[in-house]
Enzyme design. Sequence first.
Site, PDB file in Angstrom:
ATOM      1  N   GLU A   1      40.355  99.632 -36.812  1.00 39.89           N
ATOM      2  CA  GLU A   1      40.851  98.298 -37.166  1.00 39.89           C
ATOM      3  C   GLU A   1      41.428  97.473 -35.988  1.00 39.89           C
ATOM      4  O   GLU A   1      41.351  96.592 -35.829  1.00 39.89           O
ATOM      5  CB  GLU A   1      41.523  98.038 -38.626  1.00 39.89           C
ATOM      6  CG  GLU A   1      41.598  96.661 -39.124  1.00 39.89           C
ATOM      7  CD  GLU A   1      42.362  96.772 -40.188  1.00 39.89           C
ATOM      8  OE1 GLU A   1      43.205  95.671 -40.345  1.00 39.89           O
ATOM      9  OE2 GLU A   1      42.389  97.402 -41.110  1.00 39.89           O
TER      10      GLU A   1
ATOM     11  N   CYS B   1      45.844  94.019 -47.250  1.00 35.22           N
ATOM     12  CA  CYS B   1      44.983  93.646 -48.144  1.00 35.22           C
ATOM     13  C   CYS B   1      45.683  93.884 -49.668  1.00 35.22           C
ATOM     14  O   CYS B   1      46.270  94.850 -50.041  1.00 35.22           O
ATOM     15  CB  CYS B   1      43.950  94.151 -48.020  1.00 35.22           C
ATOM     16  SG  CYS B   1      43.225  95.660 -48.593  1.00 35.22           S
TER      17      CYS B   1
END
Length: 320
Positions: A136, A205
Amino acid sequence: MSNLAASKSPLKVYLATPRGFCAGVDRAIQIVERAIELYGAPVYVRHEIVHNKHVVDRLKALGAVFVKELDQCPTDRPVVFSAHGVPKSVPAAAQNRKMFFLDATCPLVSKVHVEAERHHREGREIILIGHAGHPEVVGTMGQLPDGVVRLIETADEARVFTPVDPKNLAFVTQTTLSVDDTSEIVGILKSRFPDIAVPHKEDICYATTNRQDAVKNVSADCDLFLVIGSKASSNSQRLVEVALRGGARAAHLIDDASHIDWSWFEGVKTVGVSAGASAPENLISDLIRAIGDVYDAEVIESNGVQETVTFKLPRVLTEV
């Protein structure tokens, strides 16, 4: 109580809720499954679609072929980019080769990409809080030219970071970090650079936050905590850390029930169980079953947040 149950030692098993698959992981897996259904096998996938061997092996059995780089893919078959996101150079290379590709990047990771690009357009120096080498992080840094994004991994690095212009800074974060660790780093940056631009909404998140909160809520009552997930999974590793900080006497990350070391259970009366966001629920069921084969287990599920988030599949996979 049966004689068999009476012969087993009692054990309380606290099951953290929520756990396991998040909406981004579920979407990524569906993209591969739907691509195989529509276009037949093989469908190529650049890198692991998510960090879980069981998921990858099941998709392989369906007809997915996992590769490290795009040049290992033929140009006449679909290729899927993983949920972690990819540098801009990857889809650009696919377009140059006239390949048909599907981007399974989690929409919450894509949001971070958009934020970073906006800061760059507005002339800010960008800090990315994350772990070096994680896919990521590689993908997020690869949205912009080399050297534009500065990576900070620890609070100590935040304390000594020297920007070009302290009044023209912004930060974004990897989505799967420890909420507590990140809060410390963010606090240091805000203290040192009061004008730093912050995300409109928290980058970590919802699923990462919810799973860490669920582990925090039960770990204080646990002699032992088991997290199902891959060692390559950042969010799974963070759950182990959260369990230890929350008061569990010991915590371990395991791929599945076959990796239990039963010596961990010596003197244990209470066990906590959770799973990272890329671990399927059947692995939890197998773990509970394995514990129940050895102990007279009382399973107590926590009252955590009920997640209702879903993400749409790419239109090309639904308009058929």
